[in-house]
Design a protein around this motif. Structure first.
Motif: not given
Lengths: 134, 382
Positions: A58-70
């Motif tokens: 999304m905004t960053s190339a790995a935003e989805g991973y950040g969301v999953t981790q959160a």
């Protein structure tokens, strides 16, 4: 019944959300949309969806991973830790390829990984399989 | 892993017990872990088990020869550094060993100091090759990430269209998509156009990379091409309620370049100035000759560019995030194209901007006379 479950779509592409939403609603699901990871996390807490469909880039190339981790690891989302996450992306690189170290990928491994464009019948089967009725 | 002073594993292979003992003593004092073996076969087994940074091997041994050991060690791990110990007057064999992949040689007899020096030098060499390999891996990773990103950008619009169509197909008969068809067709067309623009821009960039520009120079009068571009965009500007102004001198705006590329350059800058402007805003294009350069400034009264974004503004696929970017379609390639054109032509492009007040893009290009004169000089020089 699974068909009454609420699905949260987190994706910055409005066209992806519109088409997936129509497909899910046609099967009787309630659908929520978030156009960013931050908004998605807020809606997760407010609406407690049964399934999260999450885009990677999304905004960053790995935003989805950040969301999953959160969702999986941050204290603030403790109550939603076990929500099934279906990760979707048009990039071919799977989470296991992207994070080659076992420990890393375990932190962010989604329940399912699907590539865009979604094979709609298969996607609906996956949603049905992971959605747990409340 | 093996910086100066850090412990390394060193394997010493020598059939002479006294030699093994003295090597062990001398090198252990440097703080390294030393393992010794009395023949090539055991030595190789030790190397594959211990994964040393350095192998010191005697060339003349019974059984497996030192040369053979050198070659096999290098096969096991090309980054391991090998030093050979040679007997008296066997320079030829030392050369053979170097050909097989040894880094250096040490003739017998040698002093402890000589051994220490060569070992330190070898370990430094190993450190450098490890560093080089890491840098290479980093570059490879960056390259792979870039390919992933480009393919993502190219596939996204296509995936959106594909998905609309497959949902339509799937639910056509159920009536679930009734009433959405018209809007979706509209969106599909929009995304298909986006895809076309992206491919066109990407091809422009690729073409610029092929370096043809530098050779094809012709006098191009910016005083002519800029007003033409502005005229083309009058209707769009009117639609966006933006005023276009140009202050270009009658003469003196001729630069050395390729007319097509210069058209692409100013077309991009002017459309950006319209796209990222505000209603009732203004765009002014001014030009002037300064010494051997022609400077063109394209100024808008738009949203502006935050300071933290300016450095990356000319990078491929970079777009300023924010409300403006979301509403305005763009590939993120326009300014990368501008930058490449200007660089190829031997000029420069810079930006000044105040968020909320507007941005000014300043292009400097070599004037035709100056460029022609430079070429003359180059040609007359033997």
């Amino acid at each position: 019944m699974a068909a009454s479950a609420t699905i949260l779509l987190i994706d910055d592409d409005q066209d992806f959300r519109a088409s997936v939403r129509a497909a899910l609603e046609a099967r009787g699901y309630q659908v929520l949309e978030a156009e960013s990871g931050d908004l998605g996390l807020k809606m997760l807490v407010e609406h407690r969806p049964q399934v999260v469909v999450l885009d990677i880039m999304m905004t960053s190339a790995a935003e989805g991973y950040g969301v999953t981790q959160a969702i999986r690891w941050q204290e603030a989302y403790r109550d939603y830790r076990n929500v099934p996450i279906i990760m979707v992306s048009s990039i071919e690189e799977t989470p296991d390829e992207r994070f080659s170290m076992a420990g890393e990928v375990d932190m962010i491994r989604p329940d399912q990984y699907l590539t865009k464009p979604l094979d709609i019948p298969r996607f609906l089967e996956v949603v049905k399989a992971v959605a747990r009725p409340t | 892993m093996s910086g100066p002073g850090e412990q390394e594993v060193i394997v010493v292979i020598d059939d002479d017990a006294a030699m093994r003992l003295s090597c062990r003593k001398i090198l252990a004092k440097l703080g390294h872990r030393v393992e010794t073996f009395e023949d090539g076969t055991q030595g190789l087994e030790g190397v594959s088990r211990l994964r040393p940074g350095l192998v010191v091997v005697d060339l003349k041994m019974p059984g497996l020869s030192g040369l053979e050991v050198v070659a096999r060690v290098r096969e096991l791990d090309p980054l391991v550094v090998v030093v050979v110990i040679t007997g008296y007057a066997t320079i030829d064999t030392a050369v053979e060993a170097m050909k097989a992949g040894a880094y250096d040689f040490l003739p017998k007899p040698f002093s402890p100091e000589e051994l220490r020096l060569i070992v330190n030098r070898s370990l430094e060499r190993r450190r450098l090759s490890l560093e080089a390999r890491r840098a290479e891996m980093d570059r490879e990773l960056l390259r792979r990430r870039f390919v992933t990103f480009v393919s993502h950008q190219l596939q996204t619009p296509l995936a959106a269209v594909h998905q609309y169509l497959s949902v339509l197909q799937q639910f056509e008969e159920t009536g679930a998509v009734e009433g959405k068809r018209r809007e979706w067709i509209e969106r599909c067309l929009r995304r298909a156009e986006e895809m076309q623009t992206l491919i066109r821009d990407w091809l422009t960039l690729a073409r610029l990379e092929s370096d043809r520009l530098a050779r094809e120079r012709a006098p191009v009068d910016l005083g002519q091409i800029i007003p033409n571009i502005l005229a083309t965009y009058e209707p769009l500007a009117a639609e966006e309620r933006v005023t276009l102004e140009a202050r270009l001198p009658e003469t003196g705006c001729t630069v050395a370049g390729d007319p097509n590329c210069l058209n692409v350059l100013f077309d991009n800058l002017i459309t950006n100035a319209i796209k990222y402007n505000r209603p009732e805003g203004r765009i002014s294009v001014t030009a002037g000759c300064q010494g051997e350069e022609v400077e063109v400034a394209v100024a808008d009264t738009g949203v502006g560019i935050p300071p933290q974004c300016r450095e990356r503004l000319f990078d491929e696929f970079f777009r300023v995030r924010g409300e403006g970017a979301k509403k305005t379609p763009g590939t993120g390639l326009g300014l990368a194209i501008c930058k490449r054109i200007v660089t190829e032509l031997g000029g420069s492009i810079t930006v000044e901007s105040e968020p909320g007040a507007g941005s000014t893009f300043r292009v400097r290009l070599p004037a035709w006379r100056a460029a022609a004169a430079r070429e003359d000089r180059t040609e007359s020089t033997p």
